[in-house]
Design a protein around this motif. Structure first.
Motif, PDB file in Angstrom:
ATOM      1  N   GLN A   1      39.034  45.034  27.194  1.00 60.90           N
ATOM      2  CA  GLN A   1      39.954  45.318  28.296  1.00 60.90           C
ATOM      3  C   GLN A   1      40.517  44.049  28.930  1.00 60.90           C
ATOM      4  O   GLN A   1      41.624  44.059  29.457  1.00 60.90           O
ATOM      5  CB  GLN A   1      39.258  46.174  29.354  1.00 60.90           C
TER       6      GLN A   1
ATOM      7  N   GLN B   1      50.347  46.760  31.880  1.00 62.32           N
ATOM      8  CA  GLN B   1      50.010  47.893  31.019  1.00 62.32           C
ATOM      9  C   GLN B   1      48.892  48.722  31.642  1.00 62.32           C
ATOM     10  O   GLN B   1      48.918  49.941  31.596  1.00 62.32           O
ATOM     11  CB  GLN B   1      49.605  47.383  29.635  1.00 62.32           C
ATOM     12  N   VAL B   2      47.925  48.063  32.237  1.00 59.39           N
ATOM     13  CA  VAL B   2      46.830  48.761  32.917  1.00 59.39           C
ATOM     14  C   VAL B   2      47.386  49.618  34.046  1.00 59.39           C
ATOM     15  O   VAL B   2      46.993  50.784  34.207  1.00 59.39           O
ATOM     16  CB  VAL B   2      45.785  47.757  33.461  1.00 59.39           C
TER      17      VAL B   2
ATOM     18  N   ASP C   1      43.660  57.846  26.857  1.00 60.20           N
ATOM     19  CA  ASP C   1      42.739  56.776  26.497  1.00 60.20           C
ATOM     20  C   ASP C   1      42.212  56.068  27.750  1.00 60.20           C
ATOM     21  O   ASP C   1      41.247  55.327  27.682  1.00 60.20           O
ATOM     22  CB  ASP C   1      43.350  55.778  25.522  1.00 60.20           C
TER      23      ASP C   1
ATOM     24  N   ARG D   1      36.575  54.989  30.587  1.00 57.88           N
ATOM     25  CA  ARG D   1      37.732  54.691  31.434  1.00 57.88           C
ATOM     26  C   ARG D   1      37.289  53.913  32.674  1.00 57.88           C
ATOM     27  O   ARG D   1      37.965  53.001  33.121  1.00 57.88           O
ATOM     28  CB  ARG D   1      38.457  55.976  31.835  1.00 57.88           C
TER      29      ARG D   1
ATOM     30  N   ASP E   1      47.895  58.098  33.847  1.00 57.26           N
ATOM     31  CA  ASP E   1      46.627  58.724  33.511  1.00 57.26           C
ATOM     32  C   ASP E   1      46.581  59.161  32.057  1.00 57.26           C
ATOM     33  O   ASP E   1      46.344  60.306  31.736  1.00 57.26           O
ATOM     34  CB  ASP E   1      46.334  59.906  34.420  1.00 57.26           C
ATOM     35  N   THR E   2      46.840  58.189  31.170  1.00 51.09           N
ATOM     36  CA  THR E   2      46.861  58.492  29.747  1.00 51.09           C
ATOM     37  C   THR E   2      45.466  58.876  29.260  1.00 51.09           C
ATOM     38  O   THR E   2      44.466  58.490  29.845  1.00 51.09           O
ATOM     39  CB  THR E   2      47.349  57.271  28.932  1.00 51.09           C
TER      40      THR E   2
ATOM     41  N   ASP F   1      50.457  50.809  34.339  1.00 51.59           N
ATOM     42  CA  ASP F   1      51.197  51.929  33.743  1.00 51.59           C
ATOM     43  C   ASP F   1      50.248  53.030  33.287  1.00 51.59           C
ATOM     44  O   ASP F   1      50.504  54.206  33.502  1.00 51.59           O
ATOM     45  CB  ASP F   1      52.044  51.459  32.560  1.00 51.59           C
ATOM     46  N   TRP F   2      49.151  52.653  32.643  1.00 53.63           N
ATOM     47  CA  TRP F   2      48.179  53.652  32.190  1.00 53.63           C
ATOM     48  C   TRP F   2      47.563  54.382  33.373  1.00 53.63           C
ATOM     49  O   TRP F   2      47.392  55.591  33.347  1.00 53.63           O
ATOM     50  CB  TRP F   2      47.078  53.011  31.364  1.00 53.63           C
TER      51      TRP F   2
ATOM     52  N   ARG G   1      38.705  50.190  33.759  1.00 53.08           N
ATOM     53  CA  ARG G   1      39.379  49.933  35.037  1.00 53.08           C
ATOM     54  C   ARG G   1      38.628  48.899  35.873  1.00 53.08           C
ATOM     55  O   ARG G   1      39.252  48.059  36.515  1.00 53.08           O
ATOM     56  CB  ARG G   1      39.609  51.235  35.770  1.00 53.08           C
TER      57      ARG G   1
ATOM     58  N   GLN H   1      42.911  53.615  29.563  1.00 50.38           N
ATOM     59  CA  GLN H   1      42.762  52.166  29.648  1.00 50.38           C
ATOM     60  C   GLN H   1      43.402  51.655  30.906  1.00 50.38           C
ATOM     61  O   GLN H   1      43.069  50.693  31.437  1.00 50.38           O
ATOM     62  CB  GLN H   1      43.354  51.511  28.414  1.00 50.38           C
TER      63      GLN H   1
END
Length: 140
Positions: free
Chosen positions: A120, A127-128, A138, A70, A135-136, A130-131, A74, A140
Motif C-alpha cells: 500500500q 488513488q487512495v 478492493d 481494507r 468505496d471500490t 479516489d478508492w 487505509r 485500497q
C-alpha cells in the motif's frame, strides 16, 4: 478568499467529527457517508491533516465492517501520508490506531499484514482518495 477556505476547513472537520459520532449512534452507513463528504472536502482544500484523519477513520470503519485487508490498506496510506508530510497524530488518536493495527496484525498474521502494508505504501495518495470516495471492492 481566506474566510471561505477557513469555513470549508471547519465544515470538513465538522463532517469528520459527525462521522465518528454517527458510527456509534446511527451505524456504519451514515458514518461512511459523512466520512466521504469530509474526505472529499479535505482533499479539495489540500488539507493533508484532514485527509490523514479521514483515511484512519475509514480504516476503523472497514475494521468494523469486518474487512481487515481494507483497514490495513487505509491505515498504511494514512501513515505514509503522515510520515511524508510530518503530520503528527494526537496521542489519543495514535493510541487508538496502534490498538487497531495490533488487532489487524493478529487477525491477518504477521506475513500477510506486512505484505499488505508494504504494498500500500507505493500507491499514490490521489488513488487512495479516489478508492475511498468510490468505496471500490478492493478497498485500497
Amino acid at each position: 478568499m481566506l474566510k471561505d477556505w477557513i469555513a470549508r476547513g471547519a465544515l470538513a472537520l465538522a463532517l469528520y467529527s459527525t462521522s465518528q459520532w454517527l458510527c456509534t449512534m446511527l451505524g456504519l452507513h451514515e458514518s461512511v457517508r459523512r466520512a466521504r463528504e469530509s474526505l472529499a472536502l479535505n482533499s479539495r482544500l489540500s488539507s493533508l491533516w484532514g485527509v490523514r484523519q479521514c483515511l484512519d477513520h475509514f480504516a476503523v470503519l472497514a475494521l468494523a465492517e469486518g474487512d481487515a485487508e481494507r483497514a490495513v490498506r487505509r491505515h498504511a496510506s494514512a501513515a505514509m501520508l503522515g510520515q511524508k508530510h510530518g503530520i503528527a497524530l494526537e496521542p489519543i488518536d495514535a493510541a487508538t490506531i496502534q490498538k487497531d493495527v495490533l488487532q489487524l496484525r493478529a487477525l491477518l498474521g504477521d506475513g500477510p499484514f506486512e505484505a499488505l502494508w508494504a504494498a500500500q505504501l507505493s500507491v499514490p495518495i490521489e488513488q487512495v482518495i479516489d478508492w475511498a470516495l468510490g468505496d471500490t471492492p478492493d478497498g485500497q
